[in-house]
Design an enzyme around this catalytic site. Structure first.
Site, PDB file in Angstrom:
ATOM      1  N   GLY A  38       0.837  -1.202   0.000  1.00 54.21           N
ATOM      2  CA  GLY A  38       0.000   0.000   0.000  1.00 54.21           C
ATOM      3  C   GLY A  38       0.868   1.247   0.000  1.00 54.21           C
ATOM      4  N   GLY A  89      -0.097   5.055  -1.249  1.00 56.66           N
ATOM      5  CA  GLY A  89      -1.038   5.882  -0.496  1.00 56.66           C
ATOM      6  C   GLY A  89      -0.380   6.995   0.306  1.00 56.66           C
ATOM      7  N   GLN A  90      -1.217   7.726   1.028  1.00 59.73           N
ATOM      8  CA  GLN A  90      -0.765   8.931   1.743  1.00 59.73           C
ATOM      9  C   GLN A  90       0.358   8.638   2.730  1.00 59.73           C
ATOM     10  OE1 GLN A  90      -3.381  10.404   4.718  1.00 59.73           O
ATOM     11  NE2 GLN A  90      -2.467  12.447   4.777  1.00 59.73           N
ATOM     12  N   ASP A 132       2.071  -1.880  -4.398  1.00 56.21           N
ATOM     13  CA  ASP A 132       0.660  -1.485  -4.337  1.00 56.21           C
ATOM     14  C   ASP A 132      -0.091  -2.272  -5.396  1.00 56.21           C
ATOM     15  OD1 ASP A 132      -1.785   0.064  -3.869  1.00 56.21           O
ATOM     16  OD2 ASP A 132      -0.453   1.517  -2.931  1.00 56.21           O
ATOM     17  N   TYR A 189     -15.006   0.325   8.660  1.00 58.41           N
ATOM     18  CA  TYR A 189     -13.569   0.559   8.829  1.00 58.41           C
ATOM     19  C   TYR A 189     -13.165   0.379  10.296  1.00 58.41           C
ATOM     20  CZ  TYR A 189      -9.287   3.482   8.912  1.00 58.41           C
ATOM     21  OH  TYR A 189      -8.007   3.978   9.086  1.00 58.41           O
ATOM     22  N   LYS A 194     -10.673  -2.383  12.073  1.00 57.42           N
ATOM     23  CA  LYS A 194      -9.509  -2.004  12.888  1.00 57.42           C
ATOM     24  C   LYS A 194      -9.611  -2.628  14.281  1.00 57.42           C
ATOM     25  CE  LYS A 194      -7.204   0.332   9.852  1.00 57.42           C
ATOM     26  NZ  LYS A 194      -5.958  -0.235   9.303  1.00 57.42           N
TER      27      LYS A 194
HETATM   28  C1  AKB Z   1     -10.170   8.238   8.151  1.00 57.74           C
HETATM   29  O1  AKB Z   1     -10.614   9.387   8.261  1.00 57.74           O
HETATM   30  O2  AKB Z   1     -10.851   7.270   7.805  1.00 57.74           O
HETATM   31  C2  AKB Z   1      -8.731   7.993   8.533  1.00 57.74           C
HETATM   32  C3  AKB Z   1      -8.572   7.579   9.962  1.00 57.74           C
HETATM   33  C4  AKB Z   1      -8.848   8.545  11.041  1.00 57.74           C
HETATM   34  O3  AKB Z   1      -8.221   6.466  10.216  1.00 57.74           O
HETATM   35  N1  AKB Z   1      -7.940   9.164   8.265  1.00 57.74           N
END
Ligand code: AKB
Length: 317
Positions: free
Chosen positions: A9, A12-13, A35, A143, A147
């Site tokens: 990856g 990415g940023q 990537d 997301y 995590k």
């Molecule tokens: C997002 O905004 O999804 C990410 C994070 C805070 O993990 N930058």
């Protein structure tokens, strides 16, 4: 012996900046960037690059064998806003890529792993201010769920298989080299580009939405600090709270306006407001500060100055 690193990856940023920094420290040939596509040509041209789908154990393993890699930084992920649009895709990429890398470490094919978690592990029932390391965690985004589950897997692989996995919960990361993609905290970067190029920004969060943030230099430093720490010092093997700055869109806009007096901002909250509302305003990172001496350098003023300076240079060149 110099460590041989694979960044998954890397276009990415955060991945791209880690690649540049690690190459500066360890030598370009010792840091393999990868990537799923060549989406960042500056990075692709800057050193060894492999095309890898992070969901494919075979592709990751072949690259590790080819380059004698011992350490993997797994930076591939679908972030919070994109994850809400494609929940199953987010689960597939975020979970399977992590399990692939953890299993390679379990089988001793690699010896060390970095995997980023996020403030998204917290949810509406977590304490909002100075959110502690250990507290109620009921994330409401896909997301955040990936995590949270990922943290539990990291801890499980450490406890049961001795996998040396290290992780931090990134806040919103602000940078000027590579654009972010698909996050809720992305407004804090968009605002600089729009301020410089158009003098106006239409913000997708309300003016008083405070979120934890950090300048990229600090995020890269934290990542390398935890990876370079003695194994005994890394006492938390799920993921560490990490904090630097906390501000609202209104506070950031008024800091920018000190240098661009005609800058204006309007507020049009969209679906990302709900995500932001579920996250902390600020984070207590005492464990990181104590265990491996984490310390941030950039406050709101220093970060704003650097962003305007660097993006201003890009605009005239
Ligand atoms: C997002 O905004 O999804 C990410 C994070 C805070 O993990 N930058």
């Amino acid at each position: 012996m110099v460590s041989k690193i694979l960044i998954i990856g890397a276009c990415g940023q955060i991945g791209s900046e880690l690649a540049y920094q690690l190459r500066a420290e360890l030598g370009t040939e010792n840091v393999i960037a990868s990537d799923i596509t060549e989406s960042n040509m500056a990075l692709v041209k800057s050193g060894p690059f492999e095309t890898i789908d992070a969901r494919s154990l075979g592709e990751i393993e072949a690259c590790i064998q080819k380059h004698n890699v011992d350490t993997v930084y797994l930076m591939a992920a679908l972030l919070s806003a994109t994850g809400e649009k494609y929940p199953e895709k987010a689960w597939d990429l975020n979970m399977n890529s992590l399990l692939n890398v953890l299993n390679l470490a379990k089988d001793k094919i690699i010896s060390k792993v970095f995997w980023p978690s996020s403030i998204a592990v917290f949810g509406p029932t977590s304490p909002k201010t100075n959110t502690p390391q250990r507290t109620i965690m009921e994330p409401s985004t896909v997301y955040g769920i990936t995590k949270q589950v990922g943290e539990r897997w990291c801890e499980y692989y450490f406890n049961n298989y001795g996998v040396d996995v290290r992780s931090i919960r990134y806040p919103g990361i602000i940078s000027w080299k590579t654009l972010p993609g698909g996050g809720t905290t992305d407004y804090a970067i968009d605002i600089f580009h729009k301020a410089i190029n158009e003098g106006h920004y239409d913000c997708f969060l309300t003016e008083d939405t405070a979120l934890p943030m950090m300048f990229m230099e600090d995020a890269v430093k934290a990542t390398l600090d935890i990876m370079n720490a003695d194994a005994d010092a890394v006492k938390i093997r799920s993921s560490y709270n990490l904090s630097a700055i906390s501000f609202t869109p209104k506070q950031l806009a008024s800091e920018i306006a000190k240098q661009i007096p005609d800058f204006t901002i309007s507020y049009n909250p969209d679906f990302r407001q709900k995500i932001a509302n579920s996250w902390p305003n600020s984070i207590d990172d005492a464990d990181a500060r104590q265990d491996w001496n984490w310390k941030h350098s950039y406050d709101l003023v220093a970060m704003t100055n650097e962003m305007l300076l660097q993006l201003g240079k890009q605009a005239v060149s």
